[in-house]
Design a protein around this motif. Sequence first.
Motif, mmCIF file in Angstrom:
data_model
loop_
_atom_site.group_PDB
_atom_site.id
_atom_site.type_symbol
_atom_site.label_atom_id
_atom_site.label_comp_id
_atom_site.label_asym_id
_atom_site.label_seq_id
_atom_site.Cartn_x
_atom_site.Cartn_y
_atom_site.Cartn_z
ATOM 1 N N GLN A 286 0.815 -1.227 0.000
ATOM 2 C CA GLN A 286 0.000 0.000 0.000
ATOM 3 C C GLN A 286 0.848 1.277 0.000
ATOM 4 O O GLN A 286 0.320 2.352 0.245
ATOM 5 N N TYR A 287 2.139 1.161 -0.186
ATOM 6 C CA TYR A 287 3.018 2.341 -0.213
ATOM 7 C C TYR A 287 2.868 3.188 1.053
ATOM 8 O O TYR A 287 2.585 4.382 0.991
ATOM 9 N N ARG A 288 3.045 2.537 2.207
ATOM 10 C CA ARG A 288 2.919 3.258 3.479
ATOM 11 C C ARG A 288 4.277 3.492 4.129
ATOM 12 O O ARG A 288 4.395 4.258 5.075
ATOM 13 N N ASN A 289 5.266 2.701 3.701
ATOM 14 C CA ASN A 289 6.604 2.771 4.280
ATOM 15 C C ASN A 289 6.578 2.661 5.802
ATOM 16 O O ASN A 289 7.218 3.441 6.506
ATOM 17 N N CYS B 149 6.987 -0.572 7.123
ATOM 18 C CA CYS B 149 7.226 -2.017 7.127
ATOM 19 C C CYS B 149 7.883 -2.513 8.414
ATOM 20 O O CYS B 149 7.600 -3.625 8.855
ATOM 21 N N CYS C 169 3.748 -5.864 8.715
ATOM 22 C CA CYS C 169 2.783 -5.440 7.684
ATOM 23 C C CYS C 169 1.475 -6.204 7.803
ATOM 24 O O CYS C 169 1.415 -7.403 7.531
ATOM 25 N N TYR D 204 4.860 -7.338 2.366
ATOM 26 C CA TYR D 204 6.256 -7.761 2.168
ATOM 27 C C TYR D 204 6.428 -9.182 2.667
ATOM 28 O O TYR D 204 5.626 -9.679 3.465
HETATM 29 S S1 SF4 Z 1 3.939 -1.977 5.668
HETATM 30 FE FE1 SF4 Z 1 5.368 -1.920 3.937
HETATM 31 S S2 SF4 Z 1 4.829 -3.721 2.719
HETATM 32 FE FE2 SF4 Z 1 3.113 -3.322 4.076
HETATM 33 S S3 SF4 Z 1 1.725 -2.091 2.871
HETATM 34 FE FE3 SF4 Z 1 2.997 -0.702 4.084
HETATM 35 S S4 SF4 Z 1 4.671 -0.178 2.731
HETATM 36 FE FE4 SF4 Z 1 3.713 -1.973 1.877
#
Ligand code: SF4
Length: 568
Positions: free
Chosen positions: A233-236, A238, A242, A247
């Motif tokens: 989800q492009y949240r960065n 990780c 997650c 990942y």
């Molecule tokens: S936690 Fe990392 S792998 Fe999971 S959705 Fe967010 S950015 Fe993507």
Amino acid sequence: MPLKDPDPSQNFFDAIVVGSGISGGWAAKELCEKGLKVLLLERGRSVEHIVDYPTATSKPWDFPHRGRMPLKDLKEYPIMSRSRNKLNEATAHFFVKDADHPYVEEKRFDWIRSWQEGGKSITWGRIALRMSDLDFEANVKEGISIDWPIRYKDLAPWYDYVEKFAGISGSRDGIDHLPDGIFQPPMPLNCVEEELKEAIESHFPGRYLIHARQAHLTQPTPEQTELGRASCQYRNMCSKGCPYGGYFSSQAATLPAARKTGNLTTRPDSIVHSVIYDDKKQKATGVRVIDRQTHETKEFYARVIFLNASALGSTFILMNSVSGRFPQGLGNDSGVLGHYLMDHHFGVGASGTYEGFKDKYHFGRRPNGFYIPRFRNVGKDQRDYLRGFGYEGNTKRPRNTSPEDFGITMKNAAAIPGPWVTELSGFAETLPYFDNHVRLSDKQKDQWGLPQLVMSAEYKENERKMRKDMVNDAAEMLEAGGFKHITTFDDWKGFGLCIHEMGTARMGHSPKDSLLNRHNQVWGAENVFVTDGACMTSSSAVNPSLTYMALAARAADFAVREMKKGNL
Ligand code: SF4
Ligand SMILES: Cc1cc2nc3c(=O)[nH]c(=O)nc-3n(C[C@H](O)[C@H](O)[C@H](O)COP(=O)(O)OP(=O)(O)OC[C@H]3O[C@@H](n4cnc5c(N)ncnc54)[C@H](O)[C@@H]3O)c2cc1C
């Protein structure tokens, strides 16, 4: 709480896997899927997917100290607090308290440990790269240490196999010494990175800027969605775990696949003390375990044993497994057990600002960057040192605030992004040296009565020489890309801090100078396999974990075929 067995009378299994991290998860999945009843022993606590990621959706302002660890808590992490960016309120629960798990530093060694179900698969950076014959042939061509007993062709189908299941996003770049794999679509480069790519590739033939190859789903397969995994989800966020399974981790991927077979028994809080070796049968029969909480001891038995306790964890177990046949540690006829310890060296490179593209921004919070594969000592390039390095790169548009800003001034400044900033950070190969080693202390013990590890390793001349290029090459590439205000850095980190510790039970052609054969079997105890970083004969410059996955899957396949033939 006392440890509970799914079935306490059950202590015979087809296979035992020690450690549930990246490599152990793979061993367990493969063995279970091939029909073996598997006991997975894990020294740390149980960590359930999603449920045990308490900070996964927390925002920076949800943390009482805005993410920073209070001084009183830092005292429990004397090693990790040497590098505070590795330790914060959001993720501290995924690392052991160093104070509870001491070791002896004959030379400084920063040992970062995620001792829990899932191991470092929860906390890793997810860069997933293949080794190539540039790596597998280097030792023998240069007369360094010993030859690897395998080549790229032995591992290539297994890289394919693990990539398909794990889910690696990346692009096929056609670079011989960084082989392409089975990739899901890459996460896009931003406008500045596209520009830098063009500048580097036109100014410096043989140098490439490529998309990060990273264990993130961008186009999940039916197999992945069936396991409950979804696209990143492009949240960065990780490092907090997650909840989408975006990942690759043991929790999201290998352990649920293993559980689906009905063949897996997991036993957290089970510290493996040693492998039991039967001198008469000339094979291992099981393992001795200490309950982490009650300190009770117990034995479990199996036909095959996989050690995946991470490089130093597995080496510890081998060293602590003494018998009449192996008084110096299991399989250690050669005396090399514990030696040739490696880690990558890093903390060196350059950064600069890019003054264009002020009307552009990046998409979402991409949890990765880009990669510049090794170009030194490749092809005709010849340096005054051996091997080479790659760069992990990242470009951000940080907020335009300064520490003096307050109130409305700060809010206004935060609304306007500052200039683009790109950093190139080198990650480099370390040669295998005999005197870089670990051994068991004959004096100091831990709270379970186990001998502490003594760490004795340092970087040497070859690594030092290489770092000059790592600084200069980074700066010249940024310069060619039109960057301004370029600053370089060369900050030696403690051995171990790259968290790519490897070697100490290496693979080789002969029991005279190695611990493991070409199938990762312990010489003289062929029903014991070691398929984590301990097995590495050299370190390459690429991040190592994808190679451990491929080796674990390959060895599991071999073990089951040998069992069917009656050889194990
Ligand atoms: S936690 Fe990392 S792998 Fe999971 S959705 Fe967010 S950015 Fe993507
Ligand atoms: C912040 C960070 C970033 C990283 N980034 C990357 C990256 O981008 N790319 C990459 O390739 N690698 C990366 N790594 C390294 C990667 O995490 C390791 O290479 C990988 O996890 C090793 O897998 P493993 O199975 O050998 O060990 P682990 O994943 O550490 O698992 C070992 C398990 O064994 C258990 N164990 C240990 N001793 C015993 C015992 N005696 N009895 C029972 N159980 C035991 C541990 O509790 C643990 O669960 C990173 C690591 C960290 C922490």
